[in-house]
Motif scaffolding. Structure first.
Motif, PDB file in Angstrom:
ATOM      1  N   LEU A  84      35.382 -26.712   6.537  1.00 30.39           N
ATOM      2  CA  LEU A  84      34.165 -26.311   5.831  1.00 30.39           C
ATOM      3  C   LEU A  84      33.701 -24.895   6.157  1.00 30.39           C
ATOM      4  N   VAL A  85      34.014 -24.400   7.356  1.00 28.37           N
ATOM      5  CA  VAL A  85      33.492 -23.099   7.758  1.00 28.37           C
ATOM      6  C   VAL A  85      34.610 -22.099   8.067  1.00 28.37           C
ATOM      7  N   LEU A  86      35.530 -22.470   8.929  1.00 25.33           N
ATOM      8  CA  LEU A  86      36.525 -21.500   9.392  1.00 25.33           C
ATOM      9  C   LEU A  86      37.530 -21.089   8.326  1.00 25.33           C
ATOM     10  N   ARG A  87      38.029 -22.033   7.555  1.00 26.81           N
ATOM     11  CA  ARG A  87      39.013 -21.668   6.532  1.00 26.81           C
ATOM     12  C   ARG A  87      38.419 -20.740   5.466  1.00 26.81           C
ATOM     13  N   PRO A  88      37.261 -21.059   4.862  1.00 29.01           N
ATOM     14  CA  PRO A  88      36.694 -20.098   3.900  1.00 29.01           C
ATOM     15  C   PRO A  88      36.289 -18.776   4.551  1.00 29.01           C
ATOM     16  N   GLY A  89      35.811 -18.830   5.796  1.00 31.60           N
ATOM     17  CA  GLY A  89      35.445 -17.600   6.489  1.00 31.60           C
ATOM     18  C   GLY A  89      36.647 -16.711   6.753  1.00 31.60           C
ATOM     19  N   THR A  90      37.772 -17.326   7.086  1.00 34.22           N
ATOM     20  CA  THR A  90      38.997 -16.562   7.302  1.00 34.22           C
ATOM     21  C   THR A  90      39.466 -15.918   6.006  1.00 34.22           C
ATOM     22  N   GLU A  91      39.412 -16.662   4.913  1.00 36.88           N
ATOM     23  CA  GLU A  91      39.815 -16.103   3.627  1.00 36.88           C
ATOM     24  C   GLU A  91      38.871 -14.980   3.182  1.00 36.88           C
ATOM     25  N   THR A  92      37.618 -15.053   3.606  1.00 34.74           N
ATOM     26  CA  THR A  92      36.648 -14.034   3.214  1.00 34.74           C
ATOM     27  C   THR A  92      36.772 -12.767   4.041  1.00 34.74           C
ATOM     28  N   PHE A  93      36.910 -12.908   5.352  1.00 35.94           N
ATOM     29  CA  PHE A  93      36.779 -11.750   6.227  1.00 35.94           C
ATOM     30  C   PHE A  93      38.079 -11.274   6.895  1.00 35.94           C
ATOM     31  N   VAL A  94      39.130 -12.077   6.929  1.00 37.85           N
ATOM     32  CA  VAL A  94      40.331 -11.703   7.677  1.00 37.85           C
ATOM     33  C   VAL A  94      41.528 -11.544   6.744  1.00 37.85           C
ATOM     34  N   ARG A  95      41.277 -11.199   5.529  1.00 39.76           N
ATOM     35  CA  ARG A  95      42.349 -11.008   4.548  1.00 39.76           C
ATOM     36  C   ARG A  95      42.250  -9.583   4.043  1.00 39.76           C
ATOM     37  N   CYS A  96      43.388  -8.904   3.956  1.00 36.32           N
ATOM     38  CA  CYS A  96      43.335  -7.523   3.479  1.00 36.32           C
ATOM     39  C   CYS A  96      42.885  -7.504   2.015  1.00 36.32           C
ATOM     40  N   LEU A  97      42.280  -6.442   1.605  1.00 33.29           N
ATOM     41  CA  LEU A  97      41.719  -6.328   0.267  1.00 33.29           C
ATOM     42  C   LEU A  97      42.831  -6.384  -0.785  1.00 33.29           C
ATOM     43  N   GLY A  98      42.790  -7.407  -1.618  1.00 31.96           N
ATOM     44  CA  GLY A  98      43.788  -7.584  -2.658  1.00 31.96           C
ATOM     45  C   GLY A  98      44.920  -8.506  -2.276  1.00 31.96           C
ATOM     46  N   CYS A  99      45.052  -8.850  -0.994  1.00 30.14           N
ATOM     47  CA  CYS A  99      46.123  -9.746  -0.553  1.00 30.14           C
ATOM     48  C   CYS A  99      45.773 -11.187  -0.905  1.00 30.14           C
ATOM     49  N   THR A 100      46.794 -12.024  -0.981  1.00 28.16           N
ATOM     50  CA  THR A 100      46.571 -13.422  -1.331  1.00 28.16           C
ATOM     51  C   THR A 100      46.679 -14.350  -0.138  1.00 28.16           C
ATOM     52  N   LYS A 101      47.163 -13.854   1.001  1.00 27.33           N
ATOM     53  CA  LYS A 101      47.297 -14.677   2.204  1.00 27.33           C
ATOM     54  C   LYS A 101      46.409 -14.126   3.297  1.00 27.33           C
ATOM     55  N   SER A 102      45.946 -15.009   4.171  1.00 26.60           N
ATOM     56  CA  SER A 102      45.086 -14.597   5.274  1.00 26.60           C
ATOM     57  C   SER A 102      45.852 -13.774   6.289  1.00 26.60           C
ATOM     58  N   GLY A 103      45.126 -12.981   7.021  1.00 30.60           N
ATOM     59  CA  GLY A 103      45.727 -12.147   8.052  1.00 30.60           C
ATOM     60  C   GLY A 103      45.725 -10.705   7.625  1.00 30.60           C
ATOM     61  N   TYR A 104      46.148  -9.875   8.517  1.00 29.02           N
ATOM     62  CA  TYR A 104      46.211  -8.453   8.230  1.00 29.02           C
ATOM     63  C   TYR A 104      47.594  -8.146   7.690  1.00 29.02           C
ATOM     64  N   GLY A 105      47.813  -8.422   6.419  1.00 30.66           N
ATOM     65  CA  GLY A 105      49.142  -8.387   5.846  1.00 30.66           C
ATOM     66  C   GLY A 105      49.472  -7.163   5.039  1.00 30.66           C
ATOM     67  N   ARG A 106      49.123  -5.992   5.478  1.00 30.94           N
ATOM     68  CA  ARG A 106      49.523  -4.782   4.778  1.00 30.94           C
ATOM     69  C   ARG A 106      50.938  -4.419   5.194  1.00 30.94           C
ATOM     70  N   SER A 107      51.663  -3.798   4.300  1.00 37.80           N
ATOM     71  CA  SER A 107      53.024  -3.381   4.631  1.00 37.80           C
ATOM     72  C   SER A 107      52.991  -2.212   5.610  1.00 37.80           C
ATOM     73  N   GLN A 108      54.067  -2.018   6.347  1.00 35.48           N
ATOM     74  CA  GLN A 108      54.136  -0.951   7.340  1.00 35.48           C
ATOM     75  C   GLN A 108      53.960   0.420   6.709  1.00 35.48           C
ATOM     76  N   GLN A 109      54.448   0.586   5.501  1.00 40.05           N
ATOM     77  CA  GLN A 109      54.340   1.864   4.806  1.00 40.05           C
ATOM     78  C   GLN A 109      52.873   2.222   4.586  1.00 40.05           C
ATOM     79  N   ASP A 110      52.024   1.238   4.239  1.00 38.54           N
ATOM     80  CA  ASP A 110      50.615   1.498   4.007  1.00 38.54           C
ATOM     81  C   ASP A 110      49.870   1.771   5.295  1.00 38.54           C
ATOM     82  N   GLU A 111      50.307   1.180   6.425  1.00 36.49           N
ATOM     83  CA  GLU A 111      49.621   1.391   7.689  1.00 36.49           C
ATOM     84  C   GLU A 111      49.853   2.803   8.211  1.00 36.49           C
ATOM     85  N   ASN A 112      50.966   3.428   7.840  1.00 38.62           N
ATOM     86  CA  ASN A 112      51.267   4.782   8.317  1.00 38.62           C
ATOM     87  C   ASN A 112      50.502   5.852   7.552  1.00 38.62           C
ATOM     88  N   LEU A 113      49.884   5.512   6.428  1.00 41.12           N
ATOM     89  CA  LEU A 113      49.170   6.512   5.619  1.00 41.12           C
ATOM     90  C   LEU A 113      47.842   6.876   6.224  1.00 41.12           C
TER      91      LEU A 113
END
Length: 113
Positions: A84-113
């Motif tokens: 009820l709380v942690l799963r929606p909160g994770t999807e709201t705050f711990v997902r990169c903008l535009g990504c579909t999966k939780s976590g900091y899932g940006r590609s390495q190429q984008d992190e170097n920019l």
């Protein structure tokens, strides 16, 4: 007023379809938690998905508090809090903008920019 509603619905549909197209055009479907979302996916996520997920998180937190006496009696407070709380909160705050999966899932190429 009617034109405004139709225009808003059309724009929302275009943003959502752009998000789906950006997801389908990812470079490697076999990489785990690595995405490269496009601008339309990011805008759709920022304008539509994040506010809705924030509302779901708030409603889930309220439902968790209301259900707390019952979950204490049933012994499943952890599971209720997770769903009820942690799963929606994770999807709201711990997902990169535009990504579909939780976590900091940006590609390495984008992190170097």
């Amino acid at each position: 007023m009617r034109l405004l509603r139709h225009t808003t619905a059309l724009m929302a549909g275009m943003l959502l379809s752009a998000s789906v197209l950006a997801q389908e055009n990812s470079h490697s479907p076999y990489q785990d938690h690595v995405e490269n979302p496009g601008i339309f996916a990011m805008i759709g996520d920022l304008v539509i998905a994040r506010p809705l997920l924030l509302g779901v998180t708030a409603i889930g937190a309220a439902a968790f508090v209301v259900s707390l006496p019952f979950t204490l009696a049933g012994g499943n407070v952890t599971e209720a809090g997770q769903e009820l709380v942690l799963r929606p909160g994770t999807e709201t705050f711990v997902r990169c903008l535009g990504c579909t999966k939780s976590g900091y899932g940006r590609s390495q190429q984008d992190e170097n920019l």
